[in-house]
Design a protein around this motif. Sequence first.
Motif, mmCIF file in Angstrom:
data_model
loop_
_atom_site.group_PDB
_atom_site.id
_atom_site.type_symbol
_atom_site.label_atom_id
_atom_site.label_comp_id
_atom_site.label_asym_id
_atom_site.label_seq_id
_atom_site.Cartn_x
_atom_site.Cartn_y
_atom_site.Cartn_z
ATOM 1 N N SER A 94 0.843 -1.191 0.000
ATOM 2 C CA SER A 94 0.000 0.000 0.000
ATOM 3 C C SER A 94 0.881 1.244 0.000
ATOM 4 O O SER A 94 1.868 1.313 0.747
ATOM 5 C CB SER A 94 -0.905 0.025 1.237
ATOM 6 N N LYS A 95 0.528 2.209 -0.812
ATOM 7 C CA LYS A 95 1.277 3.467 -0.812
ATOM 8 C C LYS A 95 1.058 4.171 0.512
ATOM 9 O O LYS A 95 -0.077 4.362 0.954
ATOM 10 C CB LYS A 95 0.809 4.360 -1.966
ATOM 11 N N ALA A 96 2.146 4.574 1.143
ATOM 12 C CA ALA A 96 2.058 5.301 2.409
ATOM 13 C C ALA A 96 2.287 6.787 2.214
ATOM 14 O O ALA A 96 1.541 7.617 2.751
ATOM 15 C CB ALA A 96 3.073 4.741 3.404
ATOM 16 N N THR A 97 3.326 7.136 1.443
ATOM 17 C CA THR A 97 3.764 8.522 1.378
ATOM 18 C C THR A 97 4.263 8.885 -0.020
ATOM 19 O O THR A 97 4.541 8.016 -0.845
ATOM 20 C CB THR A 97 4.910 8.765 2.383
ATOM 21 N N GLU A 98 4.400 10.205 -0.230
ATOM 22 C CA GLU A 98 5.003 10.733 -1.449
ATOM 23 C C GLU A 98 5.758 12.001 -1.077
ATOM 24 O O GLU A 98 5.220 12.858 -0.353
ATOM 25 C CB GLU A 98 3.942 11.041 -2.502
ATOM 26 N N GLY A 99 6.991 12.120 -1.573
ATOM 27 C CA GLY A 99 7.782 13.298 -1.244
ATOM 28 C C GLY A 99 7.995 13.425 0.249
ATOM 29 O O GLY A 99 8.327 12.449 0.931
ATOM 30 N N ILE A 100 7.779 14.625 0.777
ATOM 31 C CA ILE A 100 7.897 14.832 2.230
ATOM 32 C C ILE A 100 6.677 15.541 2.799
ATOM 33 O O ILE A 100 6.720 16.080 3.920
ATOM 34 C CB ILE A 100 9.172 15.630 2.591
ATOM 35 N N THR A 101 5.560 15.540 2.043
ATOM 36 C CA THR A 101 4.358 16.228 2.529
ATOM 37 C C THR A 101 3.092 15.387 2.450
ATOM 38 O O THR A 101 2.126 15.673 3.146
ATOM 39 C CB THR A 101 4.114 17.525 1.729
ATOM 40 N N TYR A 102 3.080 14.336 1.631
ATOM 41 C CA TYR A 102 1.829 13.622 1.387
ATOM 42 C C TYR A 102 1.775 12.284 2.098
ATOM 43 O O TYR A 102 2.728 11.494 2.056
ATOM 44 C CB TYR A 102 1.645 13.378 -0.115
ATOM 45 N N THR A 103 0.634 12.025 2.738
ATOM 46 C CA THR A 103 0.344 10.702 3.289
ATOM 47 C C THR A 103 -0.992 10.227 2.720
ATOM 48 O O THR A 103 -1.939 11.008 2.583
ATOM 49 C CB THR A 103 0.258 10.734 4.837
ATOM 50 N N ASN A 104 -1.062 8.961 2.374
ATOM 51 C CA ASN A 104 -2.250 8.371 1.783
ATOM 52 C C ASN A 104 -3.378 8.312 2.811
ATOM 53 O O ASN A 104 -3.252 7.633 3.828
ATOM 54 C CB ASN A 104 -1.891 6.958 1.291
ATOM 55 N N PRO A 105 -4.507 8.994 2.573
ATOM 56 C CA PRO A 105 -5.591 8.982 3.561
ATOM 57 C C PRO A 105 -6.246 7.616 3.741
ATOM 58 O O PRO A 105 -6.918 7.379 4.745
ATOM 59 C CB PRO A 105 -6.591 10.006 2.993
ATOM 60 N N SER A 106 -6.048 6.716 2.785
ATOM 61 C CA SER A 106 -6.621 5.368 2.882
ATOM 62 C C SER A 106 -5.614 4.348 3.404
ATOM 63 O O SER A 106 -5.924 3.151 3.472
ATOM 64 C CB SER A 106 -7.123 4.912 1.505
ATOM 65 N N PHE A 107 -4.429 4.803 3.784
ATOM 66 C CA PHE A 107 -3.368 3.866 4.141
ATOM 67 C C PHE A 107 -3.746 2.969 5.322
ATOM 68 O O PHE A 107 -3.494 1.761 5.294
ATOM 69 C CB PHE A 107 -2.078 4.623 4.473
ATOM 70 N N GLY A 108 -4.346 3.518 6.348
ATOM 71 C CA GLY A 108 -4.690 2.727 7.529
ATOM 72 C C GLY A 108 -5.599 1.557 7.179
ATOM 73 O O GLY A 108 -5.356 0.416 7.582
ATOM 74 N N GLN A 109 -6.667 1.832 6.415
ATOM 75 C CA GLN A 109 -7.596 0.772 6.041
ATOM 76 C C GLN A 109 -6.922 -0.255 5.139
ATOM 77 O O GLN A 109 -7.145 -1.460 5.288
ATOM 78 C CB GLN A 109 -8.811 1.377 5.332
ATOM 79 N N GLN A 110 -6.069 0.209 4.259
ATOM 80 C CA GLN A 110 -5.421 -0.694 3.322
ATOM 81 C C GLN A 110 -4.344 -1.543 3.989
ATOM 82 O O GLN A 110 -4.289 -2.767 3.806
ATOM 83 C CB GLN A 110 -4.840 0.116 2.159
#
Length: 269
Positions: free
Chosen positions: A92-108
Amino acid sequence: MESTPRTSLRALLAGVLVTAMVAAPTPASAQPLAHPQDDYAGSQIAKHEGTGGGPLLDVRANDDVLGLDVASYQGTVDWAAVARNGGKFAYSKATEGITYTNPSFGQQYNGSYAAGLTHGAYHFALPDVSDGATQANFFVDHGGAWSRDGRTLPPALDIEYNPYGDTCYKLTPEQMTAWVKAFSDQIWYRTGVPPTIYTSYTWWTKCTGNSTVVSRNPLWIPRYGTDVGTLPGGWTTQAIWQFADKGTFPGDQNRFNGNGDRLRSFTLG
């Protein structure tokens, strides 16, 4: 009362400071990303290299275990259905760069584990917004940690074509190689395992000069069709093959290079 010269000077300097603060541009590394929800493992590979167009892999060909990778693009995933359909692992994608976190990461991430799958997290690299170690730390701090529980995949670095501009992020092959090594070294230091590297032969050759600097790391190779093709950077085999961008499972379709016992060994580092 009239201002004294000193008071007037102080007010003038304060005004200049405020004006400068307002006018100063936001550093590129801190600016919100335009479309991180559209950036996922293979999004730019498909755009630049295509999805094959020919016959796809026969998923029944051997006993290699099958899995998938997802990002916010997939949203909430029915992991029980994935398990029923034979899914054994998921990144599952967790992050991108140094500012973005995947809002669906926990469920995924947690949902796949609860359904019995081996789970893992990956980071979408943006080498032009910070150094490699900084992005590695951001990733580990926001989902990219690892535990030796037999059901957690090594953290993965997704490094591919730039979705926001120059293919190689305006880095030379030497600079890109140094960036990847710094990211890998920091992940290894923070988690105790080397990260899996997701990249294509074409991008890796163009942007790193086909460097072998991380050839000891596991390779996750995207190539849509019936075979993995030429492997990049000194790798002699792949750990995971992303063989299609759609199929039985949500997101991209993946095949681990081995059976269930070998997958468990892989998770143990």
